[in-house]
Design a protein around this motif. Structure first.
Motif, PDB file in Angstrom:
ATOM      1  N   LYS A  98      -6.590  15.084  -7.546  1.00  0.00           N
ATOM      2  CA  LYS A  98      -8.052  14.498  -7.644  1.00  0.00           C
ATOM      3  C   LYS A  98      -7.957  13.000  -7.657  1.00  0.00           C
ATOM      4  O   LYS A  98      -8.591  12.404  -6.886  1.00  0.00           O
ATOM      5  N   ALA A  99      -6.924  12.395  -8.451  1.00  0.00           N
ATOM      6  CA  ALA A  99      -6.818  11.041  -8.467  1.00  0.00           C
ATOM      7  C   ALA A  99      -5.973  10.428  -7.104  1.00  0.00           C
ATOM      8  O   ALA A  99      -6.594   9.287  -6.651  1.00  0.00           O
ATOM      9  N   ALA A 100      -5.172  11.169  -6.638  1.00  0.00           N
ATOM     10  CA  ALA A 100      -4.503  10.787  -5.596  1.00  0.00           C
ATOM     11  C   ALA A 100      -5.325  10.968  -4.255  1.00  0.00           C
ATOM     12  O   ALA A 100      -5.238   9.864  -3.401  1.00  0.00           O
ATOM     13  N   ALA A 101      -6.300  11.850  -4.195  1.00  0.00           N
ATOM     14  CA  ALA A 101      -7.111  12.041  -3.085  1.00  0.00           C
ATOM     15  C   ALA A 101      -8.358  10.832  -2.917  1.00  0.00           C
ATOM     16  O   ALA A 101      -8.635  10.637  -1.937  1.00  0.00           O
ATOM     17  N   ARG A 102      -8.422  10.086  -3.813  1.00  0.00           N
ATOM     18  CA  ARG A 102      -9.143   8.954  -3.873  1.00  0.00           C
ATOM     19  C   ARG A 102      -8.447   7.683  -3.369  1.00  0.00           C
ATOM     20  O   ARG A 102      -9.062   6.644  -2.867  1.00  0.00           O
TER      21      ARG A 102
END
Length: 230
Positions: A98-102
Motif C-alpha cells: 500500500k505504501a509503495a503503490a502511492r
C-alpha cells in the motif's frame, strides 16, 4: 531511479509454497507419482503446466491433455481449501504494498495461474494496487527466462503511452523475488533485484544476481527503497 516495482506472487506476497507442494502431492499421488520436497523446490520458477509435465517425465509416464487439465483443476481446488480459513500473506507485505503503490507503479509477475492470483488479490483487496498483472497464461517461457518481466514492462509502458507519459526503461524497475530463477529472470530483463529469503537462502539469491537480500518485506519502506536503489 526506481520508478516501478514488480512483485513475484507465491513466496513473496502469499506464504503458500508448502501449501502448493501439499496440493500437488495429493493430485500427483492419484496418478501414482510421488512428489518429494527436493522435486518441488527444484522446480521453482516453472508454471503449473510445465511443472506437471516435468513430474510425469521424471517417472516416464504419458500425460494427455485431458489428464493435465483435470490434474490442474484438482490442484486449484485443493490449494483453495488449504487457504480457505486464513489467507497466509507474509507479515508486513500488505503495508509495504500500500505504501509503495502511492509512489511507484506496481506490477505482479508470476508463473501462477491467473485464477489463483485473482482469487488471492480479491480476497485480500489488493488487486487495485497493481497496474499490471502477468500470469502464466501471458507467457510462453517460464522463469528464469526474462519474458515475463519484459511483457510486464511492455504492458506498463502501453498504459503510460495512453496517459502520455514517457516509457520506463528496464533499469528503472525493481524486481522482488524469493527464488533464484525469479531473480535471474528479472536481471536478464535488465532490472534491479531485491531477494527475500522466504523460500531459499541469502547465498542462493545473491548467486542468482540479487543486489540486496532481506529476511522480510516488513523491514522495508519507500524511503528504504529509495536509499538502497536510487
Amino acid at each position: 531511479m526506481v520508478q516501478a516495482i514488480f512483485f513475484d506472487f507465491n513466496g513473496v506476497i502469499i506464504d503458500d509454497e508448502p501449501l502448493q507442494m501439499a496440493a500437488y502431492k495429493e493430485v500427483l499421488q492419484e496418478h501414482g507419482i510421488q512428489l518429494t520436497e527436493s522435486d518441488y523446490y527444484a522446480a521453482l520458477g516453472m508454471d503449473d503446466k510445465t511443472f506437471v509435465r516435468a513430474a510425469f517425465e521424471r517417472v516416464k509416464k504419458t500425460l494427455t491433455n485431458d489428464v493435465l487439465k483435470s490434474l490442474l483443476e484438482g490442484k486449484v481446488v485443493r490449494h483453495r481449501k488449504l487457504i480457505n480459513d486464513e489467507l497466509p500473506l507474509f507479515s508486513g507485505v500488505v503495508t509495504f504494498l500500500k505504501a509503495a503503490a502511492r509512489h511507484y507503479s506496481l506490477a505482479l509477475v508470476s508463473m501462477a495461474m491467473q485464477a489463483e492470483i485473482e482469487y488471492v488479490l480479491d480476497r485480500a483487496r489488493l488487486r487495485s494496487l497493481f497496474s499490471v498483472i502477468v500470469s502464466s497464461e501471458d507467457v510462453g517461457s517460464c522463469k528464469p527466462a526474462p519474458d515475463c518481466y519484459l511483457i510486464a514492462l511492455e504492458k506498463l509502458n502501453e498504459q503510460r503511452r495512453v496517459a502520455r507519459l514517457l516509457p520506463l526503461l528496464a533499469h528503472e524497475c525493481l524486481v522482488i523475488e524469493d527464488s533464484p530463477p525469479g531473480i535471474e529472470s528479472g536481471r536478464r530483463a535488465g532490472m534491479r533485484a531485491l531477494g527475500v529469503t522466504n523460500t531459499v537462502s541469502d547465498e542462493q539469491l545473491r548467486a542468482a544476481g540479487a543486489e540486496v537480500v532481506t529476511a522480510s518485506l516488513a523491514d522495508w519502506t519507500v524511503d528504504a527503497v529509495r536509499h538502497v536503489f536510487d
